[in-house]
Design a protein around this motif. Structure first.
Motif, PDB file in Angstrom:
ATOM      1  N   ASP A  80     -54.015  50.903  54.411  1.00 57.26           N
ATOM      2  CA  ASP A  80     -52.570  51.120  54.528  1.00 57.26           C
ATOM      3  C   ASP A  80     -52.233  52.265  55.474  1.00 57.26           C
ATOM      4  OD1 ASP A  80     -49.939  50.307  53.704  1.00 57.26           O
ATOM      5  OD2 ASP A  80     -49.798  52.201  52.591  1.00 57.26           O
ATOM      6  N   GLN A  81     -53.249  52.986  55.937  1.00 53.76           N
ATOM      7  CA  GLN A  81     -53.007  54.086  56.864  1.00 53.76           C
ATOM      8  C   GLN A  81     -52.847  53.611  58.303  1.00 53.76           C
ATOM      9  OE1 GLN A  81     -52.541  56.986  55.221  1.00 53.76           O
ATOM     10  NE2 GLN A  81     -53.053  55.682  53.452  1.00 53.76           N
ATOM     11  N   LYS A  82     -52.764  52.282  58.478  1.00 55.50           N
ATOM     12  CA  LYS A  82     -52.602  51.672  59.807  1.00 55.50           C
ATOM     13  C   LYS A  82     -53.752  52.067  60.735  1.00 55.50           C
ATOM     14  CE  LYS A  82     -48.486  50.061  58.702  1.00 55.50           C
ATOM     15  NZ  LYS A  82     -48.310  50.641  57.372  1.00 55.50           N
ATOM     16  N   ILE A  83     -54.976  51.944  60.219  1.00 55.49           N
ATOM     17  CA  ILE A  83     -56.147  52.289  61.017  1.00 55.49           C
ATOM     18  C   ILE A  83     -56.405  51.219  62.061  1.00 55.49           C
ATOM     19  CG2 ILE A  83     -57.173  53.583  59.116  1.00 55.49           C
ATOM     20  CD1 ILE A  83     -58.986  51.221  58.598  1.00 55.49           C
ATOM     21  N   ARG A  84     -57.202  51.554  63.062  1.00 52.69           N
ATOM     22  CA  ARG A  84     -57.531  50.596  64.115  1.00 52.69           C
ATOM     23  C   ARG A  84     -58.451  49.508  63.551  1.00 52.69           C
ATOM     24  NH1 ARG A  84     -59.668  53.748  69.281  1.00 52.69           N
ATOM     25  NH2 ARG A  84     -59.700  51.569  70.028  1.00 52.69           N
ATOM     26  N   SER A  85     -58.364  48.329  64.146  1.00 54.68           N
ATOM     27  CA  SER A  85     -59.182  47.175  63.751  1.00 54.68           C
ATOM     28  C   SER A  85     -58.993  46.828  62.281  1.00 54.68           C
ATOM     29  CB  SER A  85     -60.669  47.454  64.033  1.00 54.68           C
ATOM     30  OG  SER A  85     -60.885  47.780  65.377  1.00 54.68           O
ATOM     31  N   GLU A  86     -57.763  47.005  61.789  1.00 56.84           N
ATOM     32  CA  GLU A  86     -57.494  46.718  60.377  1.00 56.84           C
ATOM     33  C   GLU A  86     -57.803  45.264  60.031  1.00 56.84           C
ATOM     34  OE1 GLU A  86     -53.674  46.019  57.491  1.00 56.84           O
ATOM     35  OE2 GLU A  86     -53.478  47.559  59.058  1.00 56.84           O
ATOM     36  N   GLY A  87     -57.411  44.345  60.913  1.00 56.01           N
ATOM     37  CA  GLY A  87     -57.650  42.932  60.633  1.00 56.01           C
ATOM     38  C   GLY A  87     -59.127  42.612  60.516  1.00 56.01           C
ATOM     39  N   PHE A  88     -59.942  43.189  61.384  1.00 54.40           N
ATOM     40  CA  PHE A  88     -61.386  42.952  61.347  1.00 54.40           C
ATOM     41  C   PHE A  88     -61.995  43.526  60.069  1.00 54.40           C
ATOM     42  CE2 PHE A  88     -65.686  44.529  62.356  1.00 54.40           C
ATOM     43  CZ  PHE A  88     -66.316  43.319  62.589  1.00 54.40           C
ATOM     44  N   ILE A  89     -61.606  44.742  59.718  1.00 55.11           N
ATOM     45  CA  ILE A  89     -62.142  45.379  58.509  1.00 55.11           C
ATOM     46  C   ILE A  89     -61.698  44.629  57.264  1.00 55.11           C
ATOM     47  CG2 ILE A  89     -62.130  47.507  57.135  1.00 55.11           C
ATOM     48  CD1 ILE A  89     -61.775  49.052  59.747  1.00 55.11           C
ATOM     49  N   ARG A  90     -60.452  44.191  57.230  1.00 51.54           N
ATOM     50  CA  ARG A  90     -59.956  43.436  56.085  1.00 51.54           C
ATOM     51  C   ARG A  90     -60.733  42.133  55.917  1.00 51.54           C
ATOM     52  NH1 ARG A  90     -54.809  43.480  57.306  1.00 51.54           N
ATOM     53  NH2 ARG A  90     -54.784  41.438  58.317  1.00 51.54           N
ATOM     54  N   THR A  91     -61.062  41.501  57.030  1.00 50.12           N
ATOM     55  CA  THR A  91     -61.848  40.265  56.971  1.00 50.12           C
ATOM     56  C   THR A  91     -63.234  40.528  56.389  1.00 50.12           C
ATOM     57  OG1 THR A  91     -60.665  39.384  58.886  1.00 50.12           O
ATOM     58  CG2 THR A  91     -62.780  38.364  58.326  1.00 50.12           C
ATOM     59  N   ILE A  92     -63.858  41.634  56.780  1.00 59.15           N
ATOM     60  CA  ILE A  92     -65.184  41.975  56.259  1.00 59.15           C
ATOM     61  C   ILE A  92     -65.124  42.199  54.748  1.00 59.15           C
ATOM     62  CG2 ILE A  92     -66.986  43.755  56.265  1.00 59.15           C
ATOM     63  CD1 ILE A  92     -66.515  44.083  59.239  1.00 59.15           C
TER      64      ILE A  92
END
Length: 299
Positions: free
Chosen positions: A103-115
């Protein structure tokens, strides 16, 4: 002509209204027979003297008396409390921490969420098999670390009666924590930012912000996560069979494995049906109040 056109419109309207019901009726009939019908049949068998095959000699609550006098059932219930308690608490804590991180709007959020969500794409059989290889002292983590030169390292929980249940917790948390994270992340994204900004202007620290505003507003997400995780813990079967097979001994026996064992291996179908009924009642005791509260709030 006008009358025939009106009749045609009425028949067309009737067909449009009836078509969804006609399409869904076969599925509805299958669900009624093969889900609710067999639930009722299992409930009925729990009051019969069924053994290797269903019979219809009623014995009242005799199977339930036998069930609660069995040491194996007591062990399975105790293991469920240990496994379920740790599973729910760790999943919720880890899922909340991961959700706050994303929720901190980190970079590559979509990729990390997928992992994080990827383990949910695997079946519990695959998860159990993979973790069995990883935790096996002969070929897994212990063998690898000892091969690196640390020969005093040991990690044989999967073979230890006192720690085997915790290997189930580890595998289950790995599988489900990403799903819980997604639930909490959706809740975090639904919180009004104006309220948070007002609290920050008033001098609230990040800790106070989360403790007094954010986490209390995640109550629906916590309740949903609890219901889903409790339901999964009670009916856990394939993960245990793939990872430990209920062993060593009965160290990881759970009600679901107990039910299968007594119904199909020990030929005590009446007792197995009684244990399945108890599991169903436990799940209903969790889900029904939750659904009732949700429907009450919507009204």
């Amino acid at each position: 002509m006008a009358q025939s056109a009106s009749t045609g419109r009425r028949s067309g309207d009737w067909l449009r209204e009836a078509l969804p019901k006609l399409v869904l009726s076969p599925s509805l009939a299958i669900v009624l027979i093969f889900v609710y019908g067999f639930i009722f049949f299992t409930f009925y068998l729990s009051f019969t003297d069924s053994r290797i095959l269903p019979t219809f000699g009623l014995v009242g609550f005799e199977n339930y008396d036998k069930l609660f006098s069995l040491r194996a059932w007591g062990i399975a219930v105790d293991n469920l409390f240990v496994f379920g308690g740790l599973y729910i608490v760790i999943c919720c804590a880890l899922g909340l921490a991961l959700a706050i991180l994303l929720d901190q709007k980190i970079r590559s959020e979509g990729f990390i969420r997928t992992i994080y969500l990827y383990p949910m794409a695997l079946s519990f059989i695959v998860t159990g098999t993979a973790w069995k290889w990883f935790l096996d002292p002969g070929i897994g983590l212990e063998a690898v670390v000892q091969g690196w030169g640390w020969e005093s390292f040991t990690f044989n929980w999967i073979k230890d009666r006192n720690f085997a249940i915790y290997t189930i917790v580890i595998a289950a948390v790995w599988q489900t924590s990403g799903f819980v994270m997604a639930m909490f992340l959706a809740g975090l994204r639904g919180i009004d930012n104006e309220v948070l900004k007002a609290a920050q202007i008033d001098g609230a620290s990040n800790w106070a912000l989360y403790r007094r505003i954010v986490i209390p507003q995640l109550r629906p997400a916590f309740m949903s996560a609890f219901v889903v995780l409790a339901h999964m813990a009670i009916k856990s079967y394939d993960l245990i069979i793939a990872l430990t097979g209920g062993g060593p001994g009965t160290a990881t026996e759970l009600p679901a494995t107990f039910m299968y064992s007594y119904t199909f291996t020990r030929n005590q179908m009446g007792i197995g049906a009684a244990s399945a009924t108890i599991m169903l009642m436990t799940i209903a005791a969790i889900i029904v109040p939750y659904l009732w509260s949700e429907l009450k709030e919507k009204k």
